[in-house]
Design a protein around this motif. Structure first.
Motif, PDB file in Angstrom:
ATOM      1  N   THR A  17     -13.609 -20.899 -14.528  1.00 18.26           N
ATOM      2  CA  THR A  17     -14.586 -20.331 -13.611  1.00 18.26           C
ATOM      3  C   THR A  17     -13.849 -19.445 -12.604  1.00 18.26           C
ATOM      4  O   THR A  17     -12.615 -19.516 -12.493  1.00 18.26           O
ATOM      5  CB  THR A  17     -15.333 -21.438 -12.856  1.00 18.26           C
ATOM      6  OG1 THR A  17     -14.374 -22.157 -12.063  1.00 18.26           O
ATOM      7  CG2 THR A  17     -16.056 -22.384 -13.809  1.00 18.26           C
ATOM      8  N   ILE A  18     -14.587 -18.638 -11.863  1.00 17.12           N
ATOM      9  CA  ILE A  18     -13.968 -17.800 -10.834  1.00 17.12           C
ATOM     10  C   ILE A  18     -13.250 -18.667  -9.790  1.00 17.12           C
ATOM     11  O   ILE A  18     -12.103 -18.361  -9.440  1.00 17.12           O
ATOM     12  CB  ILE A  18     -15.010 -16.862 -10.178  1.00 17.12           C
ATOM     13  CG1 ILE A  18     -15.540 -15.855 -11.202  1.00 17.12           C
ATOM     14  CG2 ILE A  18     -14.415 -16.143  -8.964  1.00 17.12           C
ATOM     15  CD1 ILE A  18     -14.496 -14.906 -11.765  1.00 17.12           C
ATOM     16  N   PRO A  19     -13.861 -19.753  -9.307  1.00 19.16           N
ATOM     17  CA  PRO A  19     -13.120 -20.596  -8.355  1.00 19.16           C
ATOM     18  C   PRO A  19     -11.815 -21.150  -8.941  1.00 19.16           C
ATOM     19  O   PRO A  19     -10.805 -21.259  -8.238  1.00 19.16           O
ATOM     20  CB  PRO A  19     -14.105 -21.718  -8.024  1.00 19.16           C
ATOM     21  CG  PRO A  19     -15.454 -21.112  -8.252  1.00 19.16           C
ATOM     22  CD  PRO A  19     -15.266 -20.188  -9.414  1.00 19.16           C
ATOM     23  N   THR A  20     -11.821 -21.477 -10.217  1.00 21.02           N
ATOM     24  CA  THR A  20     -10.594 -21.958 -10.861  1.00 21.02           C
ATOM     25  C   THR A  20      -9.555 -20.849 -10.924  1.00 21.02           C
ATOM     26  O   THR A  20      -8.374 -21.066 -10.641  1.00 21.02           O
ATOM     27  CB  THR A  20     -10.901 -22.500 -12.276  1.00 21.02           C
ATOM     28  OG1 THR A  20     -11.796 -23.597 -12.163  1.00 21.02           O
ATOM     29  CG2 THR A  20      -9.645 -22.938 -12.996  1.00 21.02           C
ATOM     30  N   LEU A  21      -9.993 -19.637 -11.282  1.00 17.16           N
ATOM     31  CA  LEU A  21      -9.067 -18.502 -11.306  1.00 17.16           C
ATOM     32  C   LEU A  21      -8.501 -18.234  -9.915  1.00 17.16           C
ATOM     33  O   LEU A  21      -7.319 -17.916  -9.777  1.00 17.16           O
ATOM     34  CB  LEU A  21      -9.762 -17.244 -11.829  1.00 17.16           C
ATOM     35  CG  LEU A  21     -10.022 -17.194 -13.327  1.00 17.16           C
ATOM     36  CD1 LEU A  21     -10.793 -15.932 -13.686  1.00 17.16           C
ATOM     37  CD2 LEU A  21      -8.723 -17.254 -14.109  1.00 17.16           C
ATOM     38  N   GLU A  22      -9.335 -18.375  -8.887  1.00 17.85           N
ATOM     39  CA  GLU A  22      -8.857 -18.178  -7.521  1.00 17.85           C
ATOM     40  C   GLU A  22      -7.779 -19.196  -7.166  1.00 17.85           C
ATOM     41  O   GLU A  22      -6.774 -18.853  -6.527  1.00 17.85           O
ATOM     42  CB  GLU A  22     -10.018 -18.258  -6.532  1.00 17.85           C
ATOM     43  CG  GLU A  22     -10.932 -17.059  -6.591  1.00 17.85           C
ATOM     44  CD  GLU A  22     -12.173 -17.194  -5.732  1.00 17.85           C
ATOM     45  OE1 GLU A  22     -12.634 -18.342  -5.491  1.00 17.85           O
ATOM     46  OE2 GLU A  22     -12.683 -16.153  -5.292  1.00 17.85           O
ATOM     47  N   ARG A  23      -7.954 -20.446  -7.592  1.00 22.08           N
ATOM     48  CA  ARG A  23      -6.942 -21.472  -7.313  1.00 22.08           C
ATOM     49  C   ARG A  23      -5.642 -21.169  -8.046  1.00 22.08           C
ATOM     50  O   ARG A  23      -4.549 -21.360  -7.510  1.00 22.08           O
ATOM     51  CB  ARG A  23      -7.462 -22.855  -7.709  1.00 22.08           C
ATOM     52  CG  ARG A  23      -8.495 -23.384  -6.720  1.00 22.08           C
ATOM     53  CD  ARG A  23      -8.857 -24.800  -7.034  1.00 22.08           C
ATOM     54  NE  ARG A  23      -9.430 -24.826  -8.388  1.00 22.08           N
ATOM     55  CZ  ARG A  23     -10.274 -25.724  -8.836  1.00 22.08           C
ATOM     56  NH1 ARG A  23     -10.645 -26.718  -8.089  1.00 22.08           N
ATOM     57  NH2 ARG A  23     -10.745 -25.657 -10.054  1.00 22.08           N
ATOM     58  N   ILE A  24      -5.748 -20.700  -9.283  1.00 26.79           N
ATOM     59  CA  ILE A  24      -4.550 -20.334 -10.054  1.00 26.79           C
ATOM     60  C   ILE A  24      -3.837 -19.176  -9.358  1.00 26.79           C
ATOM     61  O   ILE A  24      -2.613 -19.192  -9.189  1.00 26.79           O
ATOM     62  CB  ILE A  24      -4.915 -19.992 -11.516  1.00 26.79           C
ATOM     63  CG1 ILE A  24      -5.402 -21.248 -12.236  1.00 26.79           C
ATOM     64  CG2 ILE A  24      -3.728 -19.355 -12.232  1.00 26.79           C
ATOM     65  CD1 ILE A  24      -6.034 -20.983 -13.598  1.00 26.79           C
ATOM     66  N   CYS A  25      -4.605 -18.170  -8.953  1.00 28.37           N
ATOM     67  CA  CYS A  25      -4.014 -17.019  -8.260  1.00 28.37           C
ATOM     68  C   CYS A  25      -3.355 -17.451  -6.950  1.00 28.37           C
ATOM     69  O   CYS A  25      -2.260 -16.984  -6.622  1.00 28.37           O
ATOM     70  CB  CYS A  25      -5.076 -15.954  -8.004  1.00 28.37           C
ATOM     71  SG  CYS A  25      -5.609 -15.094  -9.494  1.00 28.37           S
ATOM     72  N   ALA A  27      -2.029 -20.264  -6.304  1.00 23.31           N
ATOM     73  CA  ALA A  27      -0.788 -20.970  -6.639  1.00 23.31           C
ATOM     74  C   ALA A  27       0.349 -19.990  -6.916  1.00 23.31           C
ATOM     75  O   ALA A  27       1.511 -20.276  -6.619  1.00 23.31           O
ATOM     76  CB  ALA A  27      -1.011 -21.881  -7.848  1.00 23.31           C
ATOM     77  N   PHE A  28       0.020 -18.823  -7.469  1.00 19.68           N
ATOM     78  CA  PHE A  28       1.033 -17.811  -7.770  1.00 19.68           C
ATOM     79  C   PHE A  28       1.195 -16.787  -6.656  1.00 19.68           C
ATOM     80  O   PHE A  28       2.022 -15.878  -6.747  1.00 19.68           O
ATOM     81  CB  PHE A  28       0.702 -17.094  -9.087  1.00 19.68           C
ATOM     82  CG  PHE A  28       0.994 -17.921 -10.302  1.00 19.68           C
ATOM     83  CD1 PHE A  28       2.292 -18.123 -10.734  1.00 19.68           C
ATOM     84  CD2 PHE A  28      -0.037 -18.510 -11.016  1.00 19.68           C
ATOM     85  CE1 PHE A  28       2.563 -18.900 -11.859  1.00 19.68           C
ATOM     86  CE2 PHE A  28       0.218 -19.288 -12.137  1.00 19.68           C
ATOM     87  CZ  PHE A  28       1.525 -19.481 -12.557  1.00 19.68           C
ATOM     88  N   GLY A  29       0.361 -16.897  -5.624  1.00 24.06           N
ATOM     89  CA  GLY A  29       0.459 -15.966  -4.508  1.00 24.06           C
ATOM     90  C   GLY A  29       0.001 -14.564  -4.842  1.00 24.06           C
ATOM     91  O   GLY A  29       0.556 -13.585  -4.343  1.00 24.06           O
ATOM     92  N   ILE A  30      -0.999 -14.455  -5.719  1.00 21.81           N
ATOM     93  CA  ILE A  30      -1.529 -13.144  -6.097  1.00 21.81           C
ATOM     94  C   ILE A  30      -3.038 -13.124  -5.879  1.00 21.81           C
ATOM     95  O   ILE A  30      -3.677 -14.165  -5.760  1.00 21.81           O
ATOM     96  CB  ILE A  30      -1.209 -12.790  -7.566  1.00 21.81           C
ATOM     97  CG1 ILE A  30      -1.863 -13.788  -8.528  1.00 21.81           C
ATOM     98  CG2 ILE A  30       0.298 -12.700  -7.789  1.00 21.81           C
ATOM     99  CD1 ILE A  30      -1.751 -13.414  -9.999  1.00 21.81           C
ATOM    100  N   SER A  31      -3.591 -11.921  -5.852  1.00 20.36           N
ATOM    101  CA  SER A  31      -5.036 -11.772  -5.706  1.00 20.36           C
ATOM    102  C   SER A  31      -5.686 -11.734  -7.090  1.00 20.36           C
ATOM    103  O   SER A  31      -5.004 -11.548  -8.105  1.00 20.36           O
ATOM    104  CB  SER A  31      -5.364 -10.481  -4.953  1.00 20.36           C
ATOM    105  OG  SER A  31      -5.021  -9.357  -5.755  1.00 20.36           O
ATOM    106  N   LEU A  32      -7.008 -11.884  -7.100  1.00 15.72           N
ATOM    107  CA  LEU A  32      -7.724 -11.753  -8.373  1.00 15.72           C
ATOM    108  C   LEU A  32      -7.545 -10.349  -8.941  1.00 15.72           C
ATOM    109  O   LEU A  32      -7.432 -10.175 -10.157  1.00 15.72           O
ATOM    110  CB  LEU A  32      -9.214 -12.057  -8.195  1.00 15.72           C
ATOM    111  CG  LEU A  32      -9.602 -13.523  -8.165  1.00 15.72           C
ATOM    112  CD1 LEU A  32     -11.073 -13.681  -7.788  1.00 15.72           C
ATOM    113  CD2 LEU A  32      -9.343 -14.202  -9.492  1.00 15.72           C
ATOM    114  N   ALA A  33      -7.512  -9.339  -8.073  1.00 17.52           N
ATOM    115  CA  ALA A  33      -7.300  -7.964  -8.539  1.00 17.52           C
ATOM    116  C   ALA A  33      -5.969  -7.827  -9.251  1.00 17.52           C
ATOM    117  O   ALA A  33      -5.871  -7.192 -10.304  1.00 17.52           O
ATOM    118  CB  ALA A  33      -7.384  -6.993  -7.362  1.00 17.52           C
ATOM    119  N   GLN A  34      -4.935  -8.458  -8.684  1.00  9.38           N
ATOM    120  CA  GLN A  34      -3.621  -8.408  -9.327  1.00  9.38           C
ATOM    121  C   GLN A  34      -3.635  -9.168 -10.646  1.00  9.38           C
ATOM    122  O   GLN A  34      -3.004  -8.755 -11.611  1.00  9.38           O
ATOM    123  CB  GLN A  34      -2.555  -8.974  -8.391  1.00  9.38           C
ATOM    124  CG  GLN A  34      -2.279  -8.078  -7.209  1.00  9.38           C
ATOM    125  CD  GLN A  34      -1.447  -8.756  -6.150  1.00  9.38           C
ATOM    126  OE1 GLN A  34      -1.694  -9.908  -5.799  1.00  9.38           O
ATOM    127  NE2 GLN A  34      -0.466  -8.056  -5.615  1.00  9.38           N
TER     128      GLN A  34
END
Length: 76
Positions: A17-25, A27-34
């Motif tokens: 989900t988008i919230p899951t992707l946000e948590r992954i991002c 964790a890596f210190g990146i934005s969803l755009a990146q």
């Protein structure tokens, strides 16, 4: 996030989900755009950050190693 859930995403057995992707991002210190940027694209960077990465791209392996050692020494 559990290791099982992350493993299922990696194995393409589930769609995050988008919230899951946000948590992954996060964790890596990146934005969803990146995260969604194609190869060679660097969205959401300041001019200074872009300059640093362009300089990095033009260094050979030895120069990169030296620079990384220097940068790490600044954090101490």
């Amino acid at each position: 996030m559990s290791q099982t859930a992350l493993g299922n995403i990696i194995k393409k057995e589930s769609i995050p989900t988008i919230p899951t992707l946000e948590r992954i991002c996060d964790a890596f210190g990146i934005s969803l755009a990146q995260f969604f940027a194609g190869d060679g694209m660097r969205p959401d960077l300041t001019d200074e950050q872009e300059e640093i990465l362009e300089t990095w791209d033009n260094l050979n392996a030895d120069e990169r190693r030296i620079l990384m050692n220097f940068v790490k020494s600044l954090k101490k």
